[in-house]
Design a protein around this motif. Structure first.
Motif, PDB file in Angstrom:
ATOM      1  N   GLN A   1       0.828  -1.213   0.000  1.00  0.00           N
ATOM      2  CA  GLN A   1       0.000   0.000   0.000  1.00  0.00           C
ATOM      3  C   GLN A   1       0.858   1.257   0.000  1.00  0.00           C
ATOM      4  OE1 GLN A   1      -3.590   0.404   2.504  1.00  0.00           O
ATOM      5  NE2 GLN A   1      -2.679   2.296   3.276  1.00  0.00           N
ATOM      6  N   VAL A   2       1.931   1.262   0.797  1.00  0.00           N
ATOM      7  CA  VAL A   2       2.820   2.428   0.851  1.00  0.00           C
ATOM      8  C   VAL A   2       3.788   2.350  -0.323  1.00  0.00           C
ATOM      9  CG1 VAL A   2       4.575   3.637   2.196  1.00  0.00           C
ATOM     10  CG2 VAL A   2       2.574   2.658   3.334  1.00  0.00           C
ATOM     11  N   LYS A   3       3.857   3.415  -1.108  1.00  0.00           N
ATOM     12  CA  LYS A   3       4.560   3.367  -2.385  1.00  0.00           C
ATOM     13  C   LYS A   3       5.508   4.559  -2.568  1.00  0.00           C
ATOM     14  CE  LYS A   3       0.427   1.199  -4.330  1.00  0.00           C
ATOM     15  NZ  LYS A   3      -0.426   1.439  -3.143  1.00  0.00           N
ATOM     16  N   PHE A   4       6.434   4.728  -1.635  1.00  0.00           N
ATOM     17  CA  PHE A   4       7.455   5.764  -1.816  1.00  0.00           C
ATOM     18  C   PHE A   4       8.249   5.461  -3.083  1.00  0.00           C
ATOM     19  CE2 PHE A   4       7.048   5.811   2.950  1.00  0.00           C
ATOM     20  CZ  PHE A   4       6.491   7.078   3.036  1.00  0.00           C
ATOM     21  N   SER A   5       8.562   6.494  -3.837  1.00  0.00           N
ATOM     22  CA  SER A   5       9.264   6.284  -5.108  1.00  0.00           C
ATOM     23  C   SER A   5      10.627   5.633  -4.913  1.00  0.00           C
ATOM     24  CB  SER A   5       9.421   7.612  -5.849  1.00  0.00           C
ATOM     25  OG  SER A   5      10.210   8.522  -5.100  1.00  0.00           O
ATOM     26  N   ARG A   6      11.266   5.885  -3.772  1.00  0.00           N
ATOM     27  CA  ARG A   6      12.598   5.320  -3.524  1.00  0.00           C
ATOM     28  C   ARG A   6      12.577   3.798  -3.405  1.00  0.00           C
ATOM     29  NH1 ARG A   6      12.756   4.763   2.206  1.00  0.00           N
ATOM     30  NH2 ARG A   6      11.138   5.995   3.243  1.00  0.00           N
ATOM     31  N   TYR A   7      11.411   3.217  -3.194  1.00  0.00           N
ATOM     32  CA  TYR A   7      11.324   1.758  -3.125  1.00  0.00           C
ATOM     33  C   TYR A   7      11.699   1.112  -4.461  1.00  0.00           C
ATOM     34  CZ  TYR A   7       8.844   2.106   1.378  1.00  0.00           C
ATOM     35  OH  TYR A   7       8.505   2.354   2.692  1.00  0.00           O
ATOM     36  N   MET A   8      11.580   1.869  -5.556  1.00  0.00           N
ATOM     37  CA  MET A   8      11.899   1.332  -6.874  1.00  0.00           C
ATOM     38  C   MET A   8      13.356   1.573  -7.295  1.00  0.00           C
ATOM     39  SD  MET A   8       9.283  -0.256  -8.156  1.00  0.00           S
ATOM     40  CE  MET A   8       8.821  -0.869  -6.535  1.00  0.00           C
ATOM     41  N   LEU A   9      14.130   2.253  -6.472  1.00  0.00           N
ATOM     42  CA  LEU A   9      15.521   2.539  -6.820  1.00  0.00           C
ATOM     43  C   LEU A   9      16.346   1.297  -7.173  1.00  0.00           C
ATOM     44  CD1 LEU A   9      16.925   5.449  -4.591  1.00  0.00           C
ATOM     45  CD2 LEU A   9      17.102   5.209  -7.072  1.00  0.00           C
ATOM     46  N   PRO A  10      16.196   0.178  -6.469  1.00  0.00           N
ATOM     47  CA  PRO A  10      17.023  -0.991  -6.786  1.00  0.00           C
ATOM     48  C   PRO A  10      16.822  -1.594  -8.174  1.00  0.00           C
ATOM     49  CG  PRO A  10      16.226  -1.152  -4.534  1.00  0.00           C
ATOM     50  CD  PRO A  10      15.488  -0.003  -5.180  1.00  0.00           C
ATOM     51  N   ILE A  11      15.768  -1.203  -8.902  1.00  0.00           N
ATOM     52  CA  ILE A  11      15.611  -1.712 -10.273  1.00  0.00           C
ATOM     53  C   ILE A  11      15.852  -0.633 -11.322  1.00  0.00           C
ATOM     54  CG2 ILE A  11      14.005  -3.527  -9.566  1.00  0.00           C
ATOM     55  CD1 ILE A  11      11.732  -1.833 -10.772  1.00  0.00           C
ATOM     56  N   ILE A  12      15.948   0.617 -10.904  1.00  0.00           N
ATOM     57  CA  ILE A  12      16.107   1.724 -11.855  1.00  0.00           C
ATOM     58  C   ILE A  12      17.351   1.580 -12.734  1.00  0.00           C
ATOM     59  CG2 ILE A  12      16.589   4.208 -12.040  1.00  0.00           C
ATOM     60  CD1 ILE A  12      13.641   3.572 -11.598  1.00  0.00           C
ATOM     61  N   PRO A  13      18.545   1.285 -12.184  1.00  0.00           N
ATOM     62  CA  PRO A  13      19.730   1.165 -13.051  1.00  0.00           C
ATOM     63  C   PRO A  13      19.574   0.119 -14.147  1.00  0.00           C
ATOM     64  CG  PRO A  13      20.394   1.293 -10.749  1.00  0.00           C
ATOM     65  CD  PRO A  13      18.912   1.106 -10.758  1.00  0.00           C
ATOM     66  N   PHE A  14      18.844  -0.948 -13.868  1.00  0.00           N
ATOM     67  CA  PHE A  14      18.683  -2.029 -14.841  1.00  0.00           C
ATOM     68  C   PHE A  14      17.632  -1.676 -15.891  1.00  0.00           C
ATOM     69  CE2 PHE A  14      19.858  -3.684 -10.651  1.00  0.00           C
ATOM     70  CZ  PHE A  14      21.159  -4.061 -10.950  1.00  0.00           C
ATOM     71  N   LEU A  15      16.644  -0.884 -15.499  1.00  0.00           N
ATOM     72  CA  LEU A  15      15.717  -0.349 -16.498  1.00  0.00           C
ATOM     73  C   LEU A  15      16.455   0.551 -17.477  1.00  0.00           C
ATOM     74  CD1 LEU A  15      12.568   0.561 -14.329  1.00  0.00           C
ATOM     75  CD2 LEU A  15      12.784  -1.316 -15.972  1.00  0.00           C
ATOM     76  N   LEU A  16      17.439   1.283 -16.982  1.00  0.00           N
ATOM     77  CA  LEU A  16      18.222   2.172 -17.842  1.00  0.00           C
ATOM     78  C   LEU A  16      19.086   1.384 -18.822  1.00  0.00           C
ATOM     79  CD1 LEU A  16      19.292   4.886 -15.224  1.00  0.00           C
ATOM     80  CD2 LEU A  16      17.421   4.973 -16.886  1.00  0.00           C
ATOM     81  N   VAL A  17      19.536   0.204 -18.419  1.00  0.00           N
ATOM     82  CA  VAL A  17      20.271  -0.665 -19.340  1.00  0.00           C
ATOM     83  C   VAL A  17      19.384  -1.041 -20.519  1.00  0.00           C
ATOM     84  CG1 VAL A  17      21.331  -2.940 -19.634  1.00  0.00           C
ATOM     85  CG2 VAL A  17      21.836  -1.600 -17.585  1.00  0.00           C
ATOM     86  N   TYR A  18      18.126  -1.377 -20.230  1.00  0.00           N
ATOM     87  CA  TYR A  18      17.214  -1.778 -21.304  1.00  0.00           C
ATOM     88  C   TYR A  18      16.749  -0.580 -22.129  1.00  0.00           C
ATOM     89  CZ  TYR A  18      17.352  -6.551 -19.834  1.00  0.00           C
ATOM     90  OH  TYR A  18      17.800  -7.824 -19.553  1.00  0.00           O
ATOM     91  N   ALA A  19      16.717   0.592 -21.528  1.00  0.00           N
ATOM     92  CA  ALA A  19      16.449   1.805 -22.314  1.00  0.00           C
ATOM     93  C   ALA A  19      17.579   2.025 -23.319  1.00  0.00           C
ATOM     94  CB  ALA A  19      16.321   3.010 -21.389  1.00  0.00           C
TER      95      ALA A  19
END
Length: 302
Positions: free
Chosen positions: A264-282
């Motif tokens: 339920q709690v969705k601070f944006s920083r919770y997604m930081l651990p996957i952000i660098p890998f999303l950038l690889v695919y970008a």
């Protein structure tokens, strides 16, 4: 805190060295994910990954605050780099370093626990197809490789337990308090405890909310779309022999998002651990578009 005991700064003033620490770890994440992309996908992808990471809004934002998520993200990138290496060559040295980084990640934030599944996966990939970057059709379970993978994972977990005690001694010294604090955080993130700063997430839609935040704020529409296209394109083109790095990166992105996107709690920083890998695919998506453009319209693609 440790810093307050060795300096004259009070708790409020510690925000200054804290921000420096956060910025240093975020900068190190930029460097590390660029090296990973460069090593496994080439110069263009490595350069673009670093460029996207430098200008990533979510990384810039959290590098300005003393939050543990920037430290955790650096450790996660380091662990996944090692997982890719272990999936090809399972050495005792890599297993020991992996164990130390795992302990550091768990001591930083207990929510890094799912990375253990990925570590097991990397040893499994080695046992199935050792000394190669791919999983091929010709899989043979060699007892020697299975034994080597078992020794590696045993060493990794054993070292991680030892170093977790060193990195976070009070988790052991006052174990009931450690458990209680983590249960409190668990209740907070699930929305079962009523806290003023989490009420903003009431009635938000699981998964969709995080996707919306990534597209509109964390990465922006262009980079986000490139990331998702890169993931979709890679999954659609998946066939044997399959690069192990894609198995590891995509598994981590989807597995992590599946777990943390539901809360339920969705601070944006919770997604930081996957952000660098999303950038690889970008970056992969953009480079693939460049080559397609160069093939179709060679005069336009420089």
């Amino acid at each position: 805190t440790f810093l307050s005991t060795i300096t004259d700064l009070d708790l409020y003033s510690l925000r200054f060295p804290g921000r420096i620490i956060s910025a240093l770890f975020d900068s190190s994440t930029v460097t590390l994910i660029s090296i990973l992309a460069f090593k496994y996908f080439g110069k263009k992808v490595g350069f673009l990954t670093g460029l996207f990471s430098v200008f990533s809004v979510i990384q810039i934002q959290h590098a300005h605050f003393f939050v543990v998520d920037t430290i955790l993200t650096f450790l996660i990138v380091g662990l996944i780099f090692l997982c890719v290496k272990i999936s090809k060559n399972c050495t005792l040295k890599s297993s020991i370093i992996c164990g130390i980084l795992l302990a550091a990640a768990l001591a930083t934030k207990i929510s890094s626990l799912p990375i253990i599944i990925l570590i097991f996966l990397s040893y499994g990939l080695y046992a199935l197809s050792p000394n190669t970057d791919y999983i091929s059709r010709n899989i043979s379970l060699n007892p020697h490789n299975i034994k080597k993978a078992f020794i590696g994972i045993t060493a990794c977990i054993s070292i991680s337990v030892i170093f977790f005690i060193l990195f976070s001694p009070y988790a052991i010294i006052d174990f009931p308090k450690f458990i209680q604090d983590n249960l409190n955080q668990s209740r907070m993130v699930r929305g079962t405890s009523d806290l003023p700063y989490t009420r903003q997430y009431i009635d938000t839609i699981p998964y969709i909310y995080h996707l919306k935040q990534i597209i509109t704020r964390s990465l922006g529409p262009t980079v986000s779309i490139l990331s998702f296209l890169g993931l979709i394109f890679t999954l659609r083109k998946s066939h044997l022999p399959l690069p192990k790095i894609h198995i590891i990166l995509i598994f981590w992105i989807l597995f992590y998002f599946l777990i943390f996107g539901q809360f339920q709690v969705k601070f944006s920083r919770y997604m930081l651990p996957i952000i660098p890998f999303l950038l690889v695919y970008a970056s992969l998506s953009l480079v693939a578009f460049y080559y397609w453009l160069n093939k179709k319209l060679p005069r336009l693609a420089i």
